[in-house]
Design a protein around this motif. Structure first.
Motif, PDB file in Angstrom:
ATOM      1  N   ARG A   1      -4.127   0.267  -3.710  1.00 23.14           N
ATOM      2  CA  ARG A   1      -4.713   1.131  -2.666  1.00 23.14           C
ATOM      3  C   ARG A   1      -4.979   0.701  -1.454  1.00 23.14           C
ATOM      4  NH1 ARG A   1      -9.013   4.241  -5.622  1.00 23.14           N
ATOM      5  NH2 ARG A   1      -8.189   6.203  -4.990  1.00 23.14           N
ATOM      6  N   GLN A   2      -5.419  -0.635  -1.570  1.00 24.60           N
ATOM      7  CA  GLN A   2      -5.546  -1.053   0.001  1.00 24.60           C
ATOM      8  C   GLN A   2      -5.760  -2.623  -0.145  1.00 24.60           C
ATOM      9  OE1 GLN A   2      -9.141  -0.057   2.089  1.00 24.60           O
ATOM     10  NE2 GLN A   2      -9.300  -2.018   2.851  1.00 24.60           N
TER      11      GLN A   2
ATOM     12  N   GLN B   1      -7.126  -6.043   4.726  1.00 21.72           N
ATOM     13  CA  GLN B   1      -7.734  -5.004   5.760  1.00 21.72           C
ATOM     14  C   GLN B   1      -6.967  -3.645   5.615  1.00 21.72           C
ATOM     15  OE1 GLN B   1      -6.833  -7.105   9.350  1.00 21.72           O
ATOM     16  NE2 GLN B   1      -8.547  -8.562   9.217  1.00 21.72           N
ATOM     17  N   PRO B   2      -7.712  -2.600   5.994  1.00 22.99           N
ATOM     18  CA  PRO B   2      -6.783  -1.337   6.004  1.00 22.99           C
ATOM     19  C   PRO B   2      -5.495  -1.028   6.761  1.00 22.99           C
ATOM     20  CG  PRO B   2      -9.359  -1.052   6.571  1.00 22.99           C
ATOM     21  CD  PRO B   2      -8.958  -2.529   6.660  1.00 22.99           C
TER      22      PRO B   2
ATOM     23  N   VAL C   1       1.006  -1.198  -0.084  1.00 20.91           N
ATOM     24  CA  VAL C   1      -0.110   0.022  -0.091  1.00 20.91           C
ATOM     25  C   VAL C   1       0.687   1.276   0.138  1.00 20.91           C
ATOM     26  CG1 VAL C   1      -1.936   1.306   1.415  1.00 20.91           C
ATOM     27  CG2 VAL C   1      -1.816  -1.251   1.164  1.00 20.91           C
TER      28      VAL C   1
ATOM     29  N   HIS D   1      -0.288  -3.426   5.434  1.00 19.48           N
ATOM     30  CA  HIS D   1       0.682  -2.402   4.519  1.00 19.48           C
ATOM     31  C   HIS D   1       1.300  -3.322   3.264  1.00 19.48           C
ATOM     32  CE1 HIS D   1       0.567   0.733   7.541  1.00 19.48           C
ATOM     33  NE2 HIS D   1       0.745  -0.093   8.302  1.00 19.48           N
TER      34      HIS D   1
END
Length: 162
Positions: free
Chosen positions: A144-145, A148-149, A93, A152
């Protein structure tokens, strides 16, 4: 099964790039090689993602090591396991350069182009210590992602044993 002897190959126009980043344009697998394909490894411990990109990268490398040793018990050492890697794909990310406090891009003399510094950082700062002089093929993909947010990066490996 033991780690296969992989042949790294670079064509003339790729030699400078390969030397700069410690990778190969291609890797030739030996006859009768068995391929070990790994799911993407992330930086989790006990089911929870670690907080920093550096911690996640180090932990993902631990998972890679452990999965290779489990997939091929004939690997006598972690060095044997890492030497069996033919291909690395890193999904990350944003930009690893930002995470490590470096410039986000690097200008190469190759036709004036730019490449994300993340390739160099992943290869040299963490993975490079485990690969040593071994040079698998490697691709890094900025996304972008991930799943899970808080995630990384995710690293997928293909390795070879005979």
């Amino acid at each position: 099964m033991v780690a296969a002897s992989l042949q790294s190959v670079n064509h003339k126009e790729y030699e400078e790039f390969a030397a700069r980043f410690g990778i190969s344009a291609a890797v030739v697998l030996p006859p009768n090689a068995r391929i070990i394909t790994m799911s993407g490894q992330v930086g989790e411990k006990g089911g929870a993602l670690l907080k920093t990109p550096e911690e996640q990268l180090e932990r993902a490398c631990e998972h890679i090591n452990n999965a290779l040793l489990a997939a091929c018990p004939a690997f006598e050492t972690s060095a044997d396991a890492w030497a069996s890697i033919a291909e690395i794909t890193v999904y990350h990310v944003a930009d690893l350069g930002e995470w490590f406090g470096k410039a986000s891009t690097l200008t190469l003399p190759l036709k004036g182009g730019k490449i994300e510094k993340s390739l160099s950082l992943v290869r040299h700062q963490i993975i490079g210590a485990k690969l040593g002089s071994h040079k698998p093929v490697m691709t890094t993909v900025g996304v972008r992602q991930l799943f899970q947010p808080e995630c990384h990066l995710e690293i997928q490996i293909k390795a070879v044993a005979v």
